[in-house]
Design a protein around this motif. Sequence first.
Motif, PDB file in Angstrom:
ATOM      1  N   LYS A  45       0.834  -1.199   0.000  1.00 44.79           N
ATOM      2  CA  LYS A  45       0.000   0.000   0.000  1.00 44.79           C
ATOM      3  C   LYS A  45       0.871   1.253   0.000  1.00 44.79           C
ATOM      4  O   LYS A  45       1.776   1.399   0.799  1.00 44.79           O
ATOM      5  N   LEU A  46       0.600   2.142  -0.943  1.00 44.64           N
ATOM      6  CA  LEU A  46       1.281   3.434  -0.997  1.00 44.64           C
ATOM      7  C   LEU A  46       0.451   4.442  -0.223  1.00 44.64           C
ATOM      8  O   LEU A  46      -0.772   4.465  -0.329  1.00 44.64           O
ATOM      9  N   ILE A  47       1.149   5.257   0.555  1.00 44.58           N
ATOM     10  CA  ILE A  47       0.465   6.314   1.291  1.00 44.58           C
ATOM     11  C   ILE A  47       1.166   7.639   1.027  1.00 44.58           C
ATOM     12  O   ILE A  47       2.333   7.662   0.652  1.00 44.58           O
ATOM     13  N   THR A  48       0.437   8.719   1.228  1.00 48.55           N
ATOM     14  CA  THR A  48       1.009  10.057   1.109  1.00 48.55           C
ATOM     15  C   THR A  48       1.224  10.584   2.518  1.00 48.55           C
ATOM     16  O   THR A  48       0.332  10.498   3.365  1.00 48.55           O
ATOM     17  N   ARG A  49       2.449  11.085   2.774  1.00 49.45           N
ATOM     18  CA  ARG A  49       2.802  11.599   4.093  1.00 49.45           C
ATOM     19  C   ARG A  49       3.322  13.023   3.978  1.00 49.45           C
ATOM     20  O   ARG A  49       3.960  13.362   2.994  1.00 49.45           O
ATOM     21  N   LYS A  50       3.061  13.834   5.003  1.00 52.00           N
ATOM     22  CA  LYS A  50       3.636  15.180   5.091  1.00 52.00           C
ATOM     23  C   LYS A  50       4.720  15.128   6.160  1.00 52.00           C
ATOM     24  O   LYS A  50       4.485  14.655   7.268  1.00 52.00           O
ATOM     25  N   ILE A  51       5.899  15.605   5.795  1.00 53.98           N
ATOM     26  CA  ILE A  51       7.051  15.569   6.691  1.00 53.98           C
ATOM     27  C   ILE A  51       7.505  16.998   6.958  1.00 53.98           C
ATOM     28  O   ILE A  51       7.748  17.762   6.023  1.00 53.98           O
ATOM     29  N   LYS A  52       7.610  17.343   8.233  1.00 47.89           N
ATOM     30  CA  LYS A  52       8.117  18.667   8.617  1.00 47.89           C
ATOM     31  C   LYS A  52       9.636  18.593   8.589  1.00 47.89           C
ATOM     32  O   LYS A  52      10.250  17.881   9.378  1.00 47.89           O
ATOM     33  N   ALA A  53      10.244  19.298   7.657  1.00 45.64           N
ATOM     34  CA  ALA A  53      11.704  19.293   7.506  1.00 45.64           C
ATOM     35  C   ALA A  53      12.279  20.549   8.141  1.00 45.64           C
ATOM     36  O   ALA A  53      11.759  21.644   7.938  1.00 45.64           O
ATOM     37  N   VAL A  67       8.597   9.020  -3.219  1.00 46.17           N
ATOM     38  CA  VAL A  67       8.512  10.004  -4.301  1.00 46.17           C
ATOM     39  C   VAL A  67       8.156  11.345  -3.668  1.00 46.17           C
ATOM     40  O   VAL A  67       7.172  11.448  -2.933  1.00 46.17           O
ATOM     41  N   ILE A  68       8.962  12.378  -3.934  1.00 50.93           N
ATOM     42  CA  ILE A  68       8.687  13.720  -3.393  1.00 50.93           C
ATOM     43  C   ILE A  68       7.696  14.393  -4.341  1.00 50.93           C
ATOM     44  O   ILE A  68       8.031  14.709  -5.475  1.00 50.93           O
ATOM     45  N   ILE A  69       6.460  14.583  -3.870  1.00 51.38           N
ATOM     46  CA  ILE A  69       5.432  15.139  -4.750  1.00 51.38           C
ATOM     47  C   ILE A  69       5.202  16.629  -4.523  1.00 51.38           C
ATOM     48  O   ILE A  69       4.612  17.291  -5.378  1.00 51.38           O
ATOM     49  N   ALA A  70       5.696  17.169  -3.393  1.00 55.28           N
ATOM     50  CA  ALA A  70       5.576  18.617  -3.172  1.00 55.28           C
ATOM     51  C   ALA A  70       6.551  19.064  -2.088  1.00 55.28           C
ATOM     52  O   ALA A  70       6.891  18.295  -1.184  1.00 55.28           O
ATOM     53  N   ILE A  71       6.990  20.305  -2.219  1.00 55.56           N
ATOM     54  CA  ILE A  71       7.742  20.985  -1.165  1.00 55.56           C
ATOM     55  C   ILE A  71       6.950  22.246  -0.877  1.00 55.56           C
ATOM     56  O   ILE A  71       6.756  23.086  -1.763  1.00 55.56           O
ATOM     57  N   ASP A  72       6.478  22.358   0.352  1.00 58.07           N
ATOM     58  CA  ASP A  72       5.511  23.384   0.739  1.00 58.07           C
ATOM     59  C   ASP A  72       4.342  23.301  -0.238  1.00 58.07           C
ATOM     60  O   ASP A  72       3.727  22.259  -0.334  1.00 58.07           O
ATOM     61  N   ASP A  73       4.033  24.326  -0.973  1.00 52.70           N
ATOM     62  CA  ASP A  73       2.900  24.264  -1.900  1.00 52.70           C
ATOM     63  C   ASP A  73       3.340  24.116  -3.348  1.00 52.70           C
ATOM     64  O   ASP A  73       2.547  24.320  -4.265  1.00 52.70           O
ATOM     65  N   VAL A  74       4.606  23.747  -3.578  1.00 54.85           N
ATOM     66  CA  VAL A  74       5.130  23.618  -4.937  1.00 54.85           C
ATOM     67  C   VAL A  74       5.075  22.154  -5.371  1.00 54.85           C
ATOM     68  O   VAL A  74       5.691  21.291  -4.748  1.00 54.85           O
ATOM     69  N   SER A 132      13.099  17.535 -12.004  1.00 58.67           N
ATOM     70  CA  SER A 132      14.289  16.681 -11.985  1.00 58.67           C
ATOM     71  C   SER A 132      14.914  16.739 -10.595  1.00 58.67           C
ATOM     72  O   SER A 132      14.585  17.617  -9.791  1.00 58.67           O
ATOM     73  N   ALA A 133      15.835  15.829 -10.344  1.00 58.39           N
ATOM     74  CA  ALA A 133      16.548  15.829  -9.059  1.00 58.39           C
ATOM     75  C   ALA A 133      17.291  17.150  -8.855  1.00 58.39           C
ATOM     76  O   ALA A 133      17.291  17.706  -7.752  1.00 58.39           O
ATOM     77  N   SER A 134      17.900  17.680  -9.915  1.00 55.99           N
ATOM     78  CA  SER A 134      18.646  18.936  -9.766  1.00 55.99           C
ATOM     79  C   SER A 134      17.703  20.111  -9.495  1.00 55.99           C
ATOM     80  O   SER A 134      18.040  21.018  -8.725  1.00 55.99           O
ATOM     81  N   ALA A 135      16.507  20.109 -10.083  1.00 54.13           N
ATOM     82  CA  ALA A 135      15.536  21.184  -9.822  1.00 54.13           C
ATOM     83  C   ALA A 135      15.033  21.122  -8.382  1.00 54.13           C
ATOM     84  O   ALA A 135      14.878  22.158  -7.724  1.00 54.13           O
ATOM     85  N   ILE A 136      14.800  19.922  -7.872  1.00 52.51           N
ATOM     86  CA  ILE A 136      14.378  19.750  -6.472  1.00 52.51           C
ATOM     87  C   ILE A 136      15.483  20.231  -5.538  1.00 52.51           C
ATOM     88  O   ILE A 136      15.232  20.926  -4.557  1.00 52.51           O
ATOM     89  N   THR A 137      16.717  19.842  -5.847  1.00 55.78           N
ATOM     90  CA  THR A 137      17.851  20.256  -5.023  1.00 55.78           C
ATOM     91  C   THR A 137      17.961  21.779  -4.999  1.00 55.78           C
ATOM     92  O   THR A 137      18.165  22.380  -3.937  1.00 55.78           O
ATOM     93  N   ALA A 138      17.803  22.408  -6.147  1.00 53.38           N
ATOM     94  CA  ALA A 138      17.862  23.878  -6.225  1.00 53.38           C
ATOM     95  C   ALA A 138      16.754  24.508  -5.377  1.00 53.38           C
ATOM     96  O   ALA A 138      16.986  25.497  -4.674  1.00 53.38           O
ATOM     97  N   LEU A 139      15.560  23.932  -5.412  1.00 52.88           N
ATOM     98  CA  LEU A 139      14.443  24.446  -4.614  1.00 52.88           C
ATOM     99  C   LEU A 139      14.741  24.287  -3.119  1.00 52.88           C
ATOM    100  O   LEU A 139      14.480  25.183  -2.325  1.00 52.88           O
ATOM    101  N   LYS A 192      11.969  26.327   7.663  1.00 47.69           N
ATOM    102  CA  LYS A 192      11.372  24.998   7.787  1.00 47.69           C
ATOM    103  C   LYS A 192      10.525  24.758   6.543  1.00 47.69           C
ATOM    104  O   LYS A 192       9.948  25.690   5.986  1.00 47.69           O
ATOM    105  N   ARG A 193      10.474  23.497   6.105  1.00 50.47           N
ATOM    106  CA  ARG A 193       9.709  23.143   4.907  1.00 50.47           C
ATOM    107  C   ARG A 193       8.826  21.938   5.190  1.00 50.47           C
ATOM    108  O   ARG A 193       9.143  21.143   6.069  1.00 50.47           O
ATOM    109  N   THR A 194       7.752  21.828   4.424  1.00 51.31           N
ATOM    110  CA  THR A 194       6.902  20.638   4.507  1.00 51.31           C
ATOM    111  C   THR A 194       7.088  19.861   3.211  1.00 51.31           C
ATOM    112  O   THR A 194       6.809  20.373   2.133  1.00 51.31           O
TER     113      THR A 194
END
Length: 149
Positions: A66-74, A110-117, A123-130, A138-140
């Motif tokens: 089962k796949l679940i969606t989780r929010k993580i406070k970073a 799978v990282i589907i969002a960072i905050d509301d983005v 791509s991995a490099s675009a996520i890293t830049a964000l 702090k980020r969610t």
Amino acid sequence: QNNKSVTATSIKDSNDDGFGGTQIETSASDLKLTSSELAMLPSNLKSDDDEEKSNQADENGFPTKKLITRKIKAPSGKLGIVIDTTVEGPVVHNVNEGSRLQGEIFPGDVIIAIDDVDTRAMSASAITALMVKTANQKRTLTVRGVAPS
């Protein structure tokens, strides 16, 4: 047999925008996908009700995890994770020893969002830049993965 409607996207050349650009139009389609065809779609293209069905069994009837969606406070600062670019979207490849996210985020998530983005098409490099751009706060992180045991 379970069939689902999908939305078709068509691209039309248009000079109406004043720039000679391309307009993309989305409309409902009569195309129906079977359960086995839906199972072949990357998870980020499935709707929530598709996900629920695909978690019960694969196209051969074998049980799936089962796949679940989780929010993580970073926390602010470096997160200590390695990300890969895949057809599923940006996937956590490794959680480094000493990462402040150990036990919260896992390889294969799978990282589907960072905050509301929405990051599913990044791509991995675009996520890293964000993440670097937002490192002083702090980020969610919203991730989709197998339920932690």
